[in-house]
Design a protein around this motif. Structure first.
Motif, PDB file in Angstrom:
ATOM      1  N   VAL A  23       0.856  -1.181   0.000  1.00 32.60           N
ATOM      2  CA  VAL A  23       0.000   0.000   0.000  1.00 32.60           C
ATOM      3  C   VAL A  23       0.891   1.230   0.000  1.00 32.60           C
ATOM      4  N   LEU A  24       0.611   2.143  -0.933  1.00 33.29           N
ATOM      5  CA  LEU A  24       1.428   3.345  -1.083  1.00 33.29           C
ATOM      6  C   LEU A  24       0.646   4.587  -0.679  1.00 33.29           C
ATOM      7  N   THR A  25       1.344   5.536  -0.088  1.00 32.51           N
ATOM      8  CA  THR A  25       0.754   6.840   0.173  1.00 32.51           C
ATOM      9  C   THR A  25       0.757   7.628  -1.131  1.00 32.51           C
ATOM     10  N   LEU A  26       0.155   8.796  -1.105  1.00 29.31           N
ATOM     11  CA  LEU A  26       0.121   9.632  -2.305  1.00 29.31           C
ATOM     12  C   LEU A  26       1.541   9.980  -2.752  1.00 29.31           C
ATOM     13  N   GLU A  27       2.390  10.370  -1.814  1.00 34.98           N
ATOM     14  CA  GLU A  27       3.771  10.734  -2.154  1.00 34.98           C
ATOM     15  C   GLU A  27       4.516   9.546  -2.755  1.00 34.98           C
ATOM     16  N   GLU A  28       4.344   8.375  -2.162  1.00 36.34           N
ATOM     17  CA  GLU A  28       5.012   7.175  -2.672  1.00 36.34           C
ATOM     18  C   GLU A  28       4.485   6.803  -4.054  1.00 36.34           C
ATOM     19  N   ALA A  29       3.184   6.967  -4.258  1.00 32.84           N
ATOM     20  CA  ALA A  29       2.601   6.679  -5.568  1.00 32.84           C
ATOM     21  C   ALA A  29       3.147   7.642  -6.618  1.00 32.84           C
ATOM     22  N   CYS A  30       3.360   8.903  -6.233  1.00 34.85           N
ATOM     23  CA  CYS A  30       3.959   9.872  -7.155  1.00 34.85           C
ATOM     24  C   CYS A  30       5.365   9.436  -7.554  1.00 34.85           C
ATOM     25  N   ASP A  31       6.156   9.040  -6.564  1.00 33.68           N
ATOM     26  CA  ASP A  31       7.518   8.570  -6.852  1.00 33.68           C
ATOM     27  C   ASP A  31       7.497   7.314  -7.708  1.00 33.68           C
ATOM     28  N   TYR A  32       6.587   6.406  -7.387  1.00 30.99           N
ATOM     29  CA  TYR A  32       6.512   5.119  -8.081  1.00 30.99           C
ATOM     30  C   TYR A  32       6.100   5.277  -9.544  1.00 30.99           C
ATOM     31  N   THR A  33       5.096   6.130  -9.787  1.00 34.38           N
ATOM     32  CA  THR A  33       4.549   6.258 -11.142  1.00 34.38           C
ATOM     33  C   THR A  33       5.206   7.353 -11.964  1.00 34.38           C
ATOM     34  N   MET A  58      -6.755  10.852   4.033  1.00 38.07           N
ATOM     35  CA  MET A  58      -5.524  10.345   3.417  1.00 38.07           C
ATOM     36  C   MET A  58      -5.862   9.437   2.235  1.00 38.07           C
ATOM     37  N   ILE A  59      -5.041   9.518   1.186  1.00 37.52           N
ATOM     38  CA  ILE A  59      -5.259   8.714  -0.022  1.00 37.52           C
ATOM     39  C   ILE A  59      -4.194   7.621  -0.071  1.00 37.52           C
ATOM     40  N   TYR A  60      -4.641   6.394  -0.325  1.00 36.65           N
ATOM     41  CA  TYR A  60      -3.741   5.250  -0.417  1.00 36.65           C
ATOM     42  C   TYR A  60      -3.986   4.503  -1.717  1.00 36.65           C
ATOM     43  N   PHE A  61      -2.947   3.818  -2.180  1.00 34.85           N
ATOM     44  CA  PHE A  61      -3.008   3.066  -3.432  1.00 34.85           C
ATOM     45  C   PHE A  61      -2.492   1.658  -3.206  1.00 34.85           C
ATOM     46  N   ASP A  62      -3.245   0.671  -3.673  1.00 34.49           N
ATOM     47  CA  ASP A  62      -2.782  -0.708  -3.679  1.00 34.49           C
ATOM     48  C   ASP A  62      -1.821  -0.848  -4.859  1.00 34.49           C
ATOM     49  N   ILE A  63      -0.627  -1.329  -4.609  1.00 36.46           N
ATOM     50  CA  ILE A  63       0.402  -1.343  -5.652  1.00 36.46           C
ATOM     51  C   ILE A  63       0.010  -2.248  -6.824  1.00 36.46           C
ATOM     52  N   ASP A  64      -0.689  -3.356  -6.549  1.00 39.29           N
ATOM     53  CA  ASP A  64      -1.099  -4.252  -7.632  1.00 39.29           C
ATOM     54  C   ASP A  64      -2.143  -3.582  -8.532  1.00 39.29           C
ATOM     55  N   ARG A  65      -3.122  -2.920  -7.929  1.00 40.38           N
ATOM     56  CA  ARG A  65      -4.142  -2.212  -8.718  1.00 40.38           C
ATOM     57  C   ARG A  65      -3.534  -1.029  -9.461  1.00 40.38           C
ATOM     58  N   LEU A  66      -2.550  -0.385  -8.845  1.00 39.75           N
ATOM     59  CA  LEU A  66      -1.862   0.723  -9.493  1.00 39.75           C
ATOM     60  C   LEU A  66      -1.101   0.226 -10.722  1.00 39.75           C
ATOM     61  N   ASN A  67      -0.451  -0.925 -10.594  1.00 41.11           N
ATOM     62  CA  ASN A  67       0.257  -1.508 -11.743  1.00 41.11           C
ATOM     63  C   ASN A  67      -0.710  -1.869 -12.864  1.00 41.11           C
ATOM     64  N   GLN A  68      -1.856  -2.437 -12.511  1.00 45.00           N
ATOM     65  CA  GLN A  68      -2.859  -2.766 -13.529  1.00 45.00           C
ATOM     66  C   GLN A  68      -3.324  -1.500 -14.237  1.00 45.00           C
ATOM     67  N   TRP A  69      -3.551  -0.443 -13.485  1.00 45.95           N
ATOM     68  CA  TRP A  69      -3.984   0.818 -14.076  1.00 45.95           C
ATOM     69  C   TRP A  69      -2.910   1.376 -14.997  1.00 45.95           C
ATOM     70  N   LEU A  70      -1.654   1.299 -14.577  1.00 42.49           N
ATOM     71  CA  LEU A  70      -0.553   1.820 -15.390  1.00 42.49           C
ATOM     72  C   LEU A  70      -0.392   1.053 -16.691  1.00 42.49           C
ATOM     73  N   LEU A  71      -0.701  -0.236 -16.670  1.00 39.25           N
ATOM     74  CA  LEU A  71      -0.475  -1.084 -17.845  1.00 39.25           C
ATOM     75  C   LEU A  71      -1.725  -1.299 -18.695  1.00 39.25           C
ATOM     76  N   ARG A  72      -2.794  -0.542 -18.434  1.00 42.50           N
ATOM     77  CA  ARG A  72      -4.002  -0.679 -19.251  1.00 42.50           C
ATOM     78  C   ARG A  72      -3.746  -0.067 -20.633  1.00 42.50           C
ATOM     79  N   ASN A  73      -4.599  -0.329 -21.557  1.00 41.98           N
ATOM     80  CA  ASN A  73      -4.483   0.183 -22.929  1.00 41.98           C
ATOM     81  C   ASN A  73      -3.156  -0.203 -23.582  1.00 41.98           C
ATOM     82  N   ASP A  74      -2.849  -1.466 -23.469  1.00 43.66           N
ATOM     83  CA  ASP A  74      -1.609  -1.997 -24.030  1.00 43.66           C
ATOM     84  C   ASP A  74      -1.560  -1.803 -25.544  1.00 43.66           C
ATOM     85  N   ARG A  75      -0.440  -1.403 -26.048  1.00 46.34           N
ATOM     86  CA  ARG A  75      -0.243  -1.205 -27.481  1.00 46.34           C
ATOM     87  C   ARG A  75       0.728  -2.264 -28.009  1.00 46.34           C
ATOM     88  N   LYS A  76       0.370  -2.860 -29.139  1.00 47.38           N
ATOM     89  CA  LYS A  76       1.229  -3.879 -29.746  1.00 47.38           C
ATOM     90  C   LYS A  76       2.305  -3.213 -30.582  1.00 47.38           C
TER      91      LYS A  76
END
Length: 93
Positions: A23-33, A58-76
């Motif tokens: 679980v990431l905080t907002l600041e950690e999610a900013c650094d991560y993404t 406070m806003i928190y992010f599940d790292i697995d769901r964040l990764n799924q969101w980041l990798l959506r709309n995959d381009r070949k």
């Protein structure tokens, strides 16, 4: 003062790289993404990114769901598209 901020950021990045947090905080999610704080706030306010606000503040992010969101709309890649086209053409005969 900049050195202190830099050291804090390096510590957060190091913790993220260790992969110990689920679980990431907002600041950690900013650094991560790599997304700016203001844009990440906009995404959460619009409901465009999965997040949690357990106490309504406070806003928190599940790292697995964040990764799924980041990798959506995959381009070949062009190579993948050509390979699929070749396989399609060969199988239609």
């Amino acid at each position: 003062m900049d050195n202190i901020k830099l050291e804090e950021r390096l510590d957060r990045i190091e913790n993220l790289l260790l992969g110990t947090k689920k679980v990431l905080t907002l600041e950690e999610a900013c650094d991560y993404t790599g997304i700016s704080r203001s844009y990440l706030y906009k995404l959460t306010a619009a409901g465009n990114i999965p997040h949690s606000k357990p106490n309504g503040k406070m806003i928190y992010f599940d790292i697995d769901r964040l990764n799924q969101w980041l990798l959506r709309n995959d381009r070949k890649s062009t190579c993948e598209i050509k390979k699929e086209a070749l396989n399609y053409a060969l199988n239609k005969r």
